[in-house]
Design a protein around this motif. Sequence first.
Motif, mmCIF file in Angstrom:
data_model
loop_
_atom_site.group_PDB
_atom_site.id
_atom_site.type_symbol
_atom_site.label_atom_id
_atom_site.label_comp_id
_atom_site.label_asym_id
_atom_site.label_seq_id
_atom_site.Cartn_x
_atom_site.Cartn_y
_atom_site.Cartn_z
ATOM 1 N N LYS A 47 -6.846 5.083 7.307
ATOM 2 C CA LYS A 47 -8.301 4.951 7.338
ATOM 3 C C LYS A 47 -8.862 5.249 5.945
ATOM 4 C CE LYS A 47 -8.943 6.144 12.223
ATOM 5 N NZ LYS A 47 -9.630 7.040 13.180
ATOM 6 N N SER A 48 -9.706 4.371 5.452
ATOM 7 C CA SER A 48 -10.292 4.555 4.122
ATOM 8 C C SER A 48 -11.170 5.796 4.111
ATOM 9 C CB SER A 48 -11.131 3.330 3.743
ATOM 10 O OG SER A 48 -10.342 2.167 3.713
ATOM 11 N N GLN A 60 -9.020 1.408 -0.285
ATOM 12 C CA GLN A 60 -10.039 0.743 0.523
ATOM 13 C C GLN A 60 -9.481 -0.324 1.459
ATOM 14 O OE1 GLN A 60 -13.292 1.633 0.629
ATOM 15 N NE2 GLN A 60 -12.561 3.337 -0.614
ATOM 16 N N ARG A 63 -10.467 -0.617 5.318
ATOM 17 C CA ARG A 63 -11.855 -1.067 5.452
ATOM 18 C C ARG A 63 -11.997 -2.533 5.077
ATOM 19 N NH1 ARG A 63 -15.860 -1.998 2.127
ATOM 20 N NH2 ARG A 63 -14.681 -1.256 0.330
ATOM 21 N N CYS A 108 -5.273 -2.437 12.159
ATOM 22 C CA CYS A 108 -6.675 -2.856 12.122
ATOM 23 C C CYS A 108 -7.033 -3.592 13.414
ATOM 24 C CB CYS A 108 -6.925 -3.759 10.919
ATOM 25 S SG CYS A 108 -6.690 -2.918 9.332
#
Length: 219
Positions: A47-48, A60, A63, A108
Amino acid sequence: MHFEILVEDISGKTALEIIVPKIINTEQHTFKIHPYKGIGHIPQGLKSTSDANKRILLDQLPRLIQGYGKTFASYPADYKAVLIIICDLDDRCLSAFRKQLLELENSCNSKPKTQFCIAIEEGEAWYLGDLAAVKKAYPSAKQAVLNSYTNDDICGTWEKLADAVSSGGCQKLSKLGYQAIGKEKAVWAEKISPFMDIENNQSPSFCYFRDKLRYFSGE
């Protein structure tokens, strides 16, 4: 097909703006290249957590992948798009790094069609895969240094190219610091990329990138 291409620095964008139109028919396909300010690390927990304004690619990436997934999902059904992410391997283990990237992608919830392309060891390997292009851009390049390079070898790739084409070589550039190295890499991109023969490049990681673009574009 539309390609969204993420790269870790401005020199990569400079090179690809020249190289990609040699690979795909830009009258039929489109592309946009987004440069970042370094590669960083895949975040723990996938997770960013870092500041997006710092524009560090791997930091990043969760995301970004999810964002592109949502964006691509909103396109009309007949509009085809793919996300291409280009990273330098640096001193990582290739199989472990690729596994991490695929695990990140699979984590994701909303993900686009995604392809990872890894430059081994660094983006400069793609220039050194075409020594004729290097010599055309830099006629006085040191042939002995160029001849000592093995394609996609883990050997300090940008340093090898600097020793071949730059005054004072990598030792001088290293003393000048990160910004000077970045500027020199951008110059290499501008000078060498126009001469590159994409059909006969000897870098396996470049050929992988080339062939994936052609696969997705149907060429």
